[in-house]
Design an enzyme around this catalytic site. Structure first.
Site, PDB file in Angstrom:
ATOM      1  CB  SER A 174       4.564 -14.908  16.007  1.00  0.00           C
ATOM      2  OG  SER A 174       3.379 -15.045  16.779  1.00  0.00           O
ATOM      3  NE  ARG A 178      -2.056  -1.709   3.422  1.00  0.00           N
ATOM      4  CZ  ARG A 178      -2.487  -1.800   4.699  1.00  0.00           C
ATOM      5  NH1 ARG A 178      -3.703  -1.413   5.003  1.00  0.00           N
ATOM      6  NH2 ARG A 178      -1.693  -2.281   5.628  1.00  0.00           N
ATOM      7  CG  ASP A 215       2.879  -9.183  -3.182  1.00  0.00           C
ATOM      8  OD1 ASP A 215       3.391  -9.907  -2.304  1.00  0.00           O
ATOM      9  OD2 ASP A 215       1.729  -9.381  -3.632  1.00  0.00           O
ATOM     10  CB  VAL A 216       7.615  -9.764   0.546  1.00  0.00           C
ATOM     11  CG1 VAL A 216       8.042  -8.405   1.071  1.00  0.00           C
ATOM     12  CG2 VAL A 216       6.453 -10.324   1.364  1.00  0.00           C
ATOM     13  CG  ASN A 226       6.996  -5.912  10.376  1.00  0.00           C
ATOM     14  OD1 ASN A 226       6.598  -6.335  11.465  1.00  0.00           O
ATOM     15  ND2 ASN A 226       6.234  -5.150   9.591  1.00  0.00           N
ATOM     16  N   GLY A 268       3.718 -11.594  21.507  1.00  0.00           N
ATOM     17  CA  GLY A 268       2.367 -12.109  21.730  1.00  0.00           C
ATOM     18  C   GLY A 268       1.388 -11.136  21.101  1.00  0.00           C
ATOM     19  CE1 TYR A 298       1.074 -15.251  11.420  1.00  0.00           C
ATOM     20  CE2 TYR A 298       0.680 -15.956  13.677  1.00  0.00           C
ATOM     21  CZ  TYR A 298       1.201 -15.044  12.782  1.00  0.00           C
ATOM     22  OH  TYR A 298       1.869 -13.932  13.235  1.00  0.00           O
TER      23      TYR A 298
HETATM   24  P1  NDP Z   1      -0.366  -5.346  10.277  1.00  0.00           P
HETATM   25  O1  NDP Z   1      -1.412  -6.063   9.516  1.00  0.00           O
HETATM   26  O2  NDP Z   1      -0.708  -4.087  10.956  1.00  0.00           O
HETATM   27  O3  NDP Z   1       0.913  -5.099   9.345  1.00  0.00           O
HETATM   28  C1  NDP Z   1       1.365  -6.083   8.454  1.00  0.00           C
HETATM   29  C2  NDP Z   1       2.285  -5.436   7.448  1.00  0.00           C
HETATM   30  O4  NDP Z   1       2.761  -6.452   6.542  1.00  0.00           O
HETATM   31  C3  NDP Z   1       1.582  -4.367   6.610  1.00  0.00           C
HETATM   32  O5  NDP Z   1       2.434  -3.267   6.493  1.00  0.00           O
HETATM   33  C4  NDP Z   1       1.385  -5.037   5.275  1.00  0.00           C
HETATM   34  O6  NDP Z   1       1.485  -4.067   4.235  1.00  0.00           O
HETATM   35  C5  NDP Z   1       2.598  -5.967   5.225  1.00  0.00           C
HETATM   36  N1  NDP Z   1       2.419  -7.053   4.257  1.00  0.00           N
HETATM   37  C6  NDP Z   1       1.518  -8.049   4.309  1.00  0.00           C
HETATM   38  N2  NDP Z   1       1.612  -8.802   3.197  1.00  0.00           N
HETATM   39  C7  NDP Z   1       2.602  -8.254   2.437  1.00  0.00           C
HETATM   40  C8  NDP Z   1       3.159  -8.555   1.186  1.00  0.00           C
HETATM   41  N3  NDP Z   1       2.735  -9.607   0.460  1.00  0.00           N
HETATM   42  N4  NDP Z   1       4.155  -7.785   0.702  1.00  0.00           N
HETATM   43  C9  NDP Z   1       4.594  -6.725   1.421  1.00  0.00           C
HETATM   44  N5  NDP Z   1       4.127  -6.392   2.620  1.00  0.00           N
HETATM   45  C10 NDP Z   1       3.115  -7.147   3.122  1.00  0.00           C
HETATM   46  O7  NDP Z   1       0.158  -6.408  11.346  1.00  0.00           O
HETATM   47  P2  NDP Z   1       1.383  -6.390  12.389  1.00  0.00           P
HETATM   48  O8  NDP Z   1       2.072  -5.088  12.384  1.00  0.00           O
HETATM   49  O9  NDP Z   1       0.853  -6.911  13.648  1.00  0.00           O
HETATM   50  O10 NDP Z   1       2.307  -7.513  11.742  1.00  0.00           O
HETATM   51  C11 NDP Z   1       3.691  -7.331  11.479  1.00  0.00           C
HETATM   52  C12 NDP Z   1       4.404  -8.637  11.739  1.00  0.00           C
HETATM   53  O11 NDP Z   1       4.288  -8.984  13.116  1.00  0.00           O
HETATM   54  C13 NDP Z   1       3.854  -9.826  10.959  1.00  0.00           C
HETATM   55  O12 NDP Z   1       4.950 -10.611  10.509  1.00  0.00           O
HETATM   56  C14 NDP Z   1       3.052 -10.597  12.010  1.00  0.00           C
HETATM   57  O13 NDP Z   1       2.963 -11.952  11.708  1.00  0.00           O
HETATM   58  C15 NDP Z   1       3.896 -10.333  13.234  1.00  0.00           C
HETATM   59  N6  NDP Z   1       3.237 -10.518  14.525  1.00  0.00           N
HETATM   60  C16 NDP Z   1       2.099  -9.818  14.835  1.00  0.00           C
HETATM   61  C17 NDP Z   1       1.503 -10.016  16.073  1.00  0.00           C
HETATM   62  C18 NDP Z   1       0.237  -9.350  16.464  1.00  0.00           C
HETATM   63  O14 NDP Z   1      -0.413  -9.797  17.434  1.00  0.00           O
HETATM   64  N7  NDP Z   1      -0.186  -8.276  15.802  1.00  0.00           N
HETATM   65  C19 NDP Z   1       2.103 -10.911  17.073  1.00  0.00           C
HETATM   66  C20 NDP Z   1       3.276 -11.601  16.620  1.00  0.00           C
HETATM   67  C21 NDP Z   1       3.830 -11.374  15.408  1.00  0.00           C
HETATM   68  P3  NDP Z   1       0.598  -3.999   2.911  1.00  0.00           P
HETATM   69  O15 NDP Z   1      -0.744  -4.594   3.236  1.00  0.00           O
HETATM   70  O16 NDP Z   1       0.552  -2.538   2.606  1.00  0.00           O
HETATM   71  O17 NDP Z   1       1.386  -4.772   1.904  1.00  0.00           O
HETATM   72  C1  8X3 Z   2       0.311 -13.154  16.238  1.00  0.00           C
HETATM   73  C2  8X3 Z   2       0.021 -13.605  17.622  1.00  0.00           C
HETATM   74  O1  8X3 Z   2      -1.062 -15.423  19.047  1.00  0.00           O
HETATM   75  O2  8X3 Z   2      -2.393 -14.453  17.241  1.00  0.00           O
HETATM   76  O3  8X3 Z   2       1.486 -13.711  15.751  1.00  0.00           O
HETATM   77  O4  8X3 Z   2      -0.621 -15.968  16.761  1.00  0.00           O
HETATM   78  S1  8X3 Z   2      -1.053 -14.927  17.662  1.00  0.00           S
END
Ligand code: NDP
Ligand code: 8X3
Length: 252
Positions: free
Chosen positions: A140, A35, A60-61, A87, A184, A153
């Site tokens: 995570s 985005r 898009d990764v 991330n 978490g 996941y």
């Molecule tokens: P958000 O959904 O707020 O952010 C996720 C980010 O990943 C967005 O910026 C999104 O950007 C990007 N993303 C997703 N798919 C793609 C893609 N194909 N290419 C490029 N970028 C991508 O979630 P979080 O900030 O919570 O998540 C960030 C990381 O933290 C993730 O790896 C998640 O698994 C991990 N995590 C999150 C937890 C939680 O409870 N929230 C706990 C543990 C780990 P866009 O859509 O613009 O591409």
């Molecule tokens: C995100 C945290 O507990 O929903 O990684 O899997 S959990």
């Protein structure tokens, strides 16, 4: 010359919070996500507040060719990446294994595992060439434990945990640090994405307890990155105080 951090998934949540903490510590930023409009808003804000330089990459990764083309096209002076924060990631669905949606499985594996690998494969040779760098992988608690219906996941985040350890071995001779940060429950767009836009269901995930904020995780990333040269943070697991593990969450 400022240091440079490349953050994937910088358009939201933890990635955006990392962008802010690195900017406040005078890093120039390469921000990647799909985005672009969100990246643009964030970049303008960080440039204005911290006077840093920011390059946005609409990426898009999951697309290996695009990852190679777009990162190779960075100007040469932006290729001296000091820190890579892997991330970008997501969850899709919460179904038992026998009812799982194949598209959801592909999306999670393609993003969380293969996307992280594609970006790392591009950036790590540059770090090897400069014989320095730091890769921070956002795993995570789901990469340390499994929970009901979290199957794929959790598997994808266990893969991140494994790659975190593997990278540290392979990059050891090259002076490159590798750290895993494992949160978490963090209140971001994560659950809204998991539940495909169902805001009510997503909101309920964080009700009755105080979840982590994206800034709490950015703080931990910055802690890892700002240690002295001889110190590496291998692994940090960070939970809300109200959450003991994936299945014990105290709601009031
Ligand atoms: P958000 O959904 O707020 O952010 C996720 C980010 O990943 C967005 O910026 C999104 O950007 C990007 N993303 C997703 N798919 C793609 C893609 N194909 N290419 C490029 N970028 C991508 O979630 P979080 O900030 O919570 O998540 C960030 C990381 O933290 C993730 O790896 C998640 O698994 C991990 N995590 C999150 C937890 C939680 O409870 N929230 C706990 C543990 C780990 P866009 O859509 O613009 O591409
Ligand atoms: C995100 C945290 O507990 O929903 O990684 O899997 S959990």
């Amino acid at each position: 010359m400022s240091k440079i951090v490349l953050i994937t998934g910088a358009s939201s949540g933890i990635g955006a919070a990392c962008a802010e903490i690195f900017a406040s510590n005078h890093y120039d930023l390469v921000l990647a996500a799909r985005r672009k409009e969100k990246l643009e808003v964030l970049a303008s804000d960080l440039k204005a507040r911290f006077g840093v330089q920011v390059l946005n990459v609409e990426l898009d990764v999951r697309d290996a060719e695009a990852v190679a083309a777009k990162l190779n096209a960075l100007p040469d002076n932006w290729k001296k990446i000091d820190v890579l924060v892997n991330n970008a990631g997501l969850s899709q669905g919460l179904d038992p294994i026998h009812e799982g949606n194949l598209n959801d499985w592909d999306t999670m594996i393609d993003t969380n595992v293969k996307g992280l690998l594609y970006v790392t494969r591009l950036i790590s040779p540059w770090m090897v060439q400069q014989q320095s760098g730091h890769i921070v992988n956002i795993g995570s608690i789901a990469g340390k434990e499994t929970y009901a219906n979290g199957n794929v996941y959790c598997a994808s985040k266990h893969a991140v945990d494994s790659l975190n350890k593997a990278m540290r071995i392979d990059l050891l001779p090259h002076g490159i640090k590798v750290s895993g940060i494992h949160p978490g429950a963090v209140e971001t767009e994560f659950s809204e994405v998991r539940f495909k836009g169902d805001k009510e269901r997503a909101k309920a995930v964080y009700q009755g307890f105080e979840p982590l904020l994206a800034a709490d995780i950015a703080d931990a990333v910055w802690y890892a990155v700002s240690r002295p040269a001889h110190v590496n943070v291998n692994d940090l697991v960070i939970m809300p105080t109200a959450q003991a593990n994936t299945s014990h969450l105290l709601r009031k």
